[in-house]
Design a protein around this motif. Sequence first.
Motif, PDB file in Angstrom:
ATOM      1  N   GLY A 190       0.806  -1.213   0.000  1.00  0.00           N
ATOM      2  CA  GLY A 190       0.000   0.000   0.000  1.00  0.00           C
ATOM      3  C   GLY A 190       0.839   1.263   0.000  1.00  0.00           C
ATOM      4  N   ILE A 191       2.157   1.121  -0.156  1.00  0.00           N
ATOM      5  CA  ILE A 191       3.031   2.290  -0.159  1.00  0.00           C
ATOM      6  C   ILE A 191       2.674   3.201  -1.327  1.00  0.00           C
ATOM      7  N   ARG A 192       2.727   4.508  -1.092  1.00  0.00           N
ATOM      8  CA  ARG A 192       2.349   5.478  -2.110  1.00  0.00           C
ATOM      9  C   ARG A 192       3.565   5.905  -2.926  1.00  0.00           C
ATOM     10  N   THR A 193       3.299   6.543  -4.060  1.00  0.00           N
ATOM     11  CA  THR A 193       4.356   6.866  -5.022  1.00  0.00           C
ATOM     12  C   THR A 193       5.491   7.656  -4.395  1.00  0.00           C
ATOM     13  N   ALA A 194       5.159   8.731  -3.686  1.00  0.00           N
ATOM     14  CA  ALA A 194       6.205   9.587  -3.113  1.00  0.00           C
ATOM     15  C   ALA A 194       7.036   8.820  -2.086  1.00  0.00           C
ATOM     16  N   GLU A 195       6.373   7.988  -1.294  1.00  0.00           N
ATOM     17  CA  GLU A 195       7.093   7.218  -0.270  1.00  0.00           C
ATOM     18  C   GLU A 195       8.013   6.195  -0.920  1.00  0.00           C
ATOM     19  N   LYS A 242      -4.716   3.686  -8.280  1.00  0.00           N
ATOM     20  CA  LYS A 242      -4.812   5.079  -7.843  1.00  0.00           C
ATOM     21  C   LYS A 242      -5.894   5.182  -6.777  1.00  0.00           C
ATOM     22  N   VAL A 243      -5.505   5.634  -5.587  1.00  0.00           N
ATOM     23  CA  VAL A 243      -6.407   5.611  -4.433  1.00  0.00           C
ATOM     24  C   VAL A 243      -6.519   7.008  -3.840  1.00  0.00           C
ATOM     25  N   ASP A 244      -7.734   7.348  -3.433  1.00  0.00           N
ATOM     26  CA  ASP A 244      -8.009   8.637  -2.784  1.00  0.00           C
ATOM     27  C   ASP A 244      -8.264   8.374  -1.310  1.00  0.00           C
ATOM     28  N   ARG A 245      -7.292   8.711  -0.466  1.00  0.00           N
ATOM     29  CA  ARG A 245      -7.434   8.511   0.974  1.00  0.00           C
ATOM     30  C   ARG A 245      -7.736   9.837   1.663  1.00  0.00           C
ATOM     31  N   LEU A 258      -5.382  13.124   1.963  1.00  0.00           N
ATOM     32  CA  LEU A 258      -4.225  12.966   1.090  1.00  0.00           C
ATOM     33  C   LEU A 258      -4.657  13.116  -0.364  1.00  0.00           C
ATOM     34  N   ALA A 259      -3.736  13.602  -1.199  1.00  0.00           N
ATOM     35  CA  ALA A 259      -4.033  13.739  -2.620  1.00  0.00           C
ATOM     36  C   ALA A 259      -4.081  12.361  -3.268  1.00  0.00           C
ATOM     37  N   PRO A 260      -4.960  12.139  -4.246  1.00  0.00           N
ATOM     38  CA  PRO A 260      -5.020  10.839  -4.923  1.00  0.00           C
ATOM     39  C   PRO A 260      -3.685  10.511  -5.598  1.00  0.00           C
ATOM     40  N   THR A 261      -3.209   9.316  -5.414  1.00  0.00           N
ATOM     41  CA  THR A 261      -1.966   8.884  -6.038  1.00  0.00           C
ATOM     42  C   THR A 261      -1.933   7.365  -6.086  1.00  0.00           C
ATOM     43  N   LEU A 298     -11.731  -0.290  -1.041  1.00  0.00           N
ATOM     44  CA  LEU A 298     -12.602  -0.550   0.112  1.00  0.00           C
ATOM     45  C   LEU A 298     -11.920  -0.132   1.403  1.00  0.00           C
ATOM     46  N   GLU A 299     -10.633  -0.441   1.516  1.00  0.00           N
ATOM     47  CA  GLU A 299      -9.870  -0.047   2.705  1.00  0.00           C
ATOM     48  C   GLU A 299      -9.841   1.477   2.833  1.00  0.00           C
ATOM     49  N   ALA A 300      -9.615   2.171   1.694  1.00  0.00           N
ATOM     50  CA  ALA A 300      -9.599   3.632   1.721  1.00  0.00           C
ATOM     51  C   ALA A 300     -10.970   4.183   2.102  1.00  0.00           C
ATOM     52  N   ALA A 301     -12.045   3.566   1.583  1.00  0.00           N
ATOM     53  CA  ALA A 301     -13.398   4.019   1.909  1.00  0.00           C
ATOM     54  C   ALA A 301     -13.689   3.824   3.395  1.00  0.00           C
ATOM     55  N   GLN A 302     -13.221   2.709   3.953  1.00  0.00           N
ATOM     56  CA  GLN A 302     -13.417   2.459   5.387  1.00  0.00           C
ATOM     57  C   GLN A 302     -12.675   3.495   6.223  1.00  0.00           C
TER      58      GLN A 302
END
Length: 233
Positions: free
Chosen positions: A19-24, A53-56, A59-62, A144-148
């Motif tokens: 689940g690591i994001r692009t910048a990380e 691409k996930v919107d949490r 945080l900005a979507p990435t 689903l995880e992001a929505a939760q």
Amino acid sequence: MEQVTKIQKAINVIEKRPGIRTAELAGAIGVPAAKVAPLIFAATNSRFIVSCKVDRPGLAPTNEYRLSAGVVASDWDKYRSIHAAEQVRAKRAEAYRRDTDSAAVKRGVADVGGGPAEEEAATDDLQNKVDGMSEQIACLQIELEAAQQTIHKMELEAAQATHAAGAGEVAGKATGYLVRAHKRAPRVFAKRDSAVKAALAAAKRNGRADVLALVPVGKARRVIEAGVNWSGS
């Protein structure tokens, strides 16, 4: 060789931090964020890495990255070789199918089927559909995880707002404030600021002090004719 090393490094990081994001990920492997996608393209194209691409909340979507189900980071070299061989076989099967179809057309044959090339092409098509559905399921799980997380944040904010509203309502009805500290007699203040200052001073000496709002709930009075009576606020 350097390119392969960085891909393997990225895969190792993703395995440890699903689940690591692009910048990380860019920071972990020491490349600019814009170069992450091209760097791991071979792994995402072969579906070794699932990219969504996930919107949490907050945080900005990435893009977020995870390894596909059933693989581990150490499988990459073997997986890459197998995928490359499958691509070569699929291209040969497709070329054979085109040649066979072309020859059939020239001979005027309407239907040519059942050969090994057609069977391989059908198998490849089915496998691609299965892989595509697996990737969609993985992305849906991430979404689903992001929505939760979003729902949890909204519930927390609603609870905090309710608590703040309740606290404001109590403060609006308060006629005084009581400061309670360990081994100290309770003290009553008419103003909130005075009570806070006294609580801070008591906390320095005793480690903790509580400020309680005094809200009237009723009044008891002595009445000559009836003894005493009670009236609620």
